[in-house]
Design a protein around this motif. Sequence first.
Motif, PDB file in Angstrom:
ATOM      1  N   PHE A   1     -43.488 -63.669 -30.174  1.00 18.04           N
ATOM      2  CA  PHE A   1     -43.064 -64.155 -31.483  1.00 18.04           C
ATOM      3  C   PHE A   1     -41.680 -64.794 -31.430  1.00 18.04           C
ATOM      4  O   PHE A   1     -41.455 -65.852 -32.027  1.00 18.04           O
ATOM      5  CB  PHE A   1     -43.086 -63.025 -32.509  1.00 18.04           C
ATOM      6  N   GLY A   2     -40.749 -64.154 -30.727  1.00 19.42           N
ATOM      7  CA  GLY A   2     -39.408 -64.711 -30.622  1.00 19.42           C
ATOM      8  C   GLY A   2     -39.414 -66.066 -29.944  1.00 19.42           C
ATOM      9  O   GLY A   2     -38.751 -67.010 -30.394  1.00 19.42           O
TER      10      GLY A   2
ATOM     11  N   ALA B   1     -50.365 -65.218 -23.652  1.00 13.82           N
ATOM     12  CA  ALA B   1     -50.073 -65.913 -24.906  1.00 13.82           C
ATOM     13  C   ALA B   1     -49.025 -67.004 -24.692  1.00 13.82           C
ATOM     14  O   ALA B   1     -49.148 -68.114 -25.226  1.00 13.82           O
ATOM     15  CB  ALA B   1     -49.597 -64.917 -25.957  1.00 13.82           C
ATOM     16  N   VAL B   2     -47.990 -66.699 -23.910  1.00 13.84           N
ATOM     17  CA  VAL B   2     -46.967 -67.701 -23.612  1.00 13.84           C
ATOM     18  C   VAL B   2     -47.580 -68.885 -22.890  1.00 13.84           C
ATOM     19  O   VAL B   2     -47.272 -70.051 -23.193  1.00 13.84           O
ATOM     20  CB  VAL B   2     -45.828 -67.085 -22.767  1.00 13.84           C
ATOM     21  N   ARG B   3     -48.466 -68.616 -21.956  1.00  7.32           N
ATOM     22  CA  ARG B   3     -49.107 -69.701 -21.203  1.00  7.32           C
ATOM     23  C   ARG B   3     -49.954 -70.583 -22.126  1.00  7.32           C
ATOM     24  O   ARG B   3     -49.923 -71.812 -22.028  1.00  7.32           O
ATOM     25  CB  ARG B   3     -49.954 -69.118 -20.074  1.00  7.32           C
TER      26      ARG B   3
ATOM     27  N   ALA C   1     -48.253 -62.732 -14.382  1.00  7.50           N
ATOM     28  CA  ALA C   1     -48.984 -61.898 -15.341  1.00  7.50           C
ATOM     29  C   ALA C   1     -49.627 -62.722 -16.444  1.00  7.50           C
ATOM     30  O   ALA C   1     -50.499 -62.231 -17.158  1.00  7.50           O
ATOM     31  CB  ALA C   1     -48.054 -60.856 -15.958  1.00  7.50           C
ATOM     32  N   GLY C   2     -49.225 -63.973 -16.578  1.00  7.80           N
ATOM     33  CA  GLY C   2     -49.857 -64.867 -17.534  1.00  7.80           C
ATOM     34  C   GLY C   2     -51.053 -65.592 -16.947  1.00  7.80           C
ATOM     35  O   GLY C   2     -51.758 -66.322 -17.662  1.00  7.80           O
TER      36      GLY C   2
ATOM     37  N   ILE D   1     -50.450 -54.880 -21.987  1.00  7.65           N
ATOM     38  CA  ILE D   1     -49.703 -55.517 -23.068  1.00  7.65           C
ATOM     39  C   ILE D   1     -48.818 -56.638 -22.531  1.00  7.65           C
ATOM     40  O   ILE D   1     -48.780 -57.738 -23.092  1.00  7.65           O
ATOM     41  CB  ILE D   1     -48.858 -54.484 -23.835  1.00  7.65           C
ATOM     42  N   TYR D   2     -48.141 -56.379 -21.422  1.00  5.83           N
ATOM     43  CA  TYR D   2     -47.293 -57.426 -20.840  1.00  5.83           C
ATOM     44  C   TYR D   2     -48.124 -58.633 -20.433  1.00  5.83           C
ATOM     45  O   TYR D   2     -47.750 -59.779 -20.732  1.00  5.83           O
ATOM     46  CB  TYR D   2     -46.523 -56.875 -19.641  1.00  5.83           C
ATOM     47  N   THR D   3     -49.251 -58.405 -19.761  1.00  8.04           N
ATOM     48  CA  THR D   3     -50.081 -59.543 -19.363  1.00  8.04           C
ATOM     49  C   THR D   3     -50.619 -60.269 -20.590  1.00  8.04           C
ATOM     50  O   THR D   3     -50.735 -61.495 -20.587  1.00  8.04           O
ATOM     51  CB  THR D   3     -51.244 -59.113 -18.450  1.00  8.04           C
ATOM     52  N   ALA D   4     -50.917 -59.541 -21.650  1.00 12.81           N
ATOM     53  CA  ALA D   4     -51.379 -60.192 -22.881  1.00 12.81           C
ATOM     54  C   ALA D   4     -50.291 -61.091 -23.456  1.00 12.81           C
ATOM     55  O   ALA D   4     -50.568 -62.209 -23.916  1.00 12.81           O
ATOM     56  CB  ALA D   4     -51.792 -59.141 -23.911  1.00 12.81           C
ATOM     57  N   THR D   5     -49.029 -60.615 -23.421  1.00  9.09           N
ATOM     58  CA  THR D   5     -47.948 -61.452 -23.949  1.00  9.09           C
ATOM     59  C   THR D   5     -47.746 -62.692 -23.097  1.00  9.09           C
ATOM     60  O   THR D   5     -47.516 -63.787 -23.631  1.00  9.09           O
ATOM     61  CB  THR D   5     -46.611 -60.675 -24.034  1.00  9.09           C
TER      62      THR D   5
END
Length: 270
Positions: free
Chosen positions: A130-131, A175-177, A158-159, A168-172
């Motif tokens: 989000f940030g 999402a960034v990717r 992780a992306g 959770i980290y890989t999900a974030t």
Amino acid sequence: MSVFNASRLLNKTVLITGASSGIGAATAILFAKGGANVILLARRAEALAKVQEECRVAHQASGLKEGGKFASIPFDVSDRSQVESLLDKVPSELRNVDILVNNAGFVLGVEHVGDIASDDVESMFKTNVFGLIHLTQLLVKEFKAKNNGHVINLGSIAGREAYAGGSIYTATKHAVRAFTGSLLRELVNTQVRVTEIDPGMVETEFSIVRYRGDEGAAKNVYKGLQPLVGEDIAEEIVWAAARPPHVNIAEVLVFPVNQASAGVKYAAPQ
């Protein structure tokens, strides 16, 4: 050729999140060495001030007359109200940002699904996703208005690959990717560049945070191999930013030599 030979960084203004340590700090210092102005953002004011001084020293040592303007702003990228009011806090002489480096991000814990604290889930998404999105939206408006600028997002292996204990980290980072890929396509009719840098194993405070301050557990991750360090990734970021204006480095995947994927590495017997 050195990234500094072409003088493409001179007087550019770079805004870097998570600039108080690790990759963010190393990136700020290297941009300063290349003649850029740097806005450093992070939560830890004292650590930011130290990095700003290192930027000043690096710029002075370079002998360059251009650039050398720095500002440190204590900032929590996960707080949307702080993002929305950020530009009001930037000194007027640094108001015209050329390069955004979305570096802030973290992972907390190695728990499996079902045992992950809801607060940890929310805090990782607020910072890592989000940030990053909110800050990018803020500055992309500026970049589009002047038809120039560069968004550099710190992704991760992780992306690209999921792994147990990192749901959770890989999900974030997935999402960034996805967000970065969409942004690249949306800006194809402009001169705004979009880059994703995806590191593999980098030894910084990152792993210490993941293991909740257990430095022994953090160091064990890298036992038997030589991991990347923050300066290695900083070089890739600054190199991408220093390409000719018509060249866009869309993505870079960076591993230490003994890593081949998120789950494939070689650790020498101890």
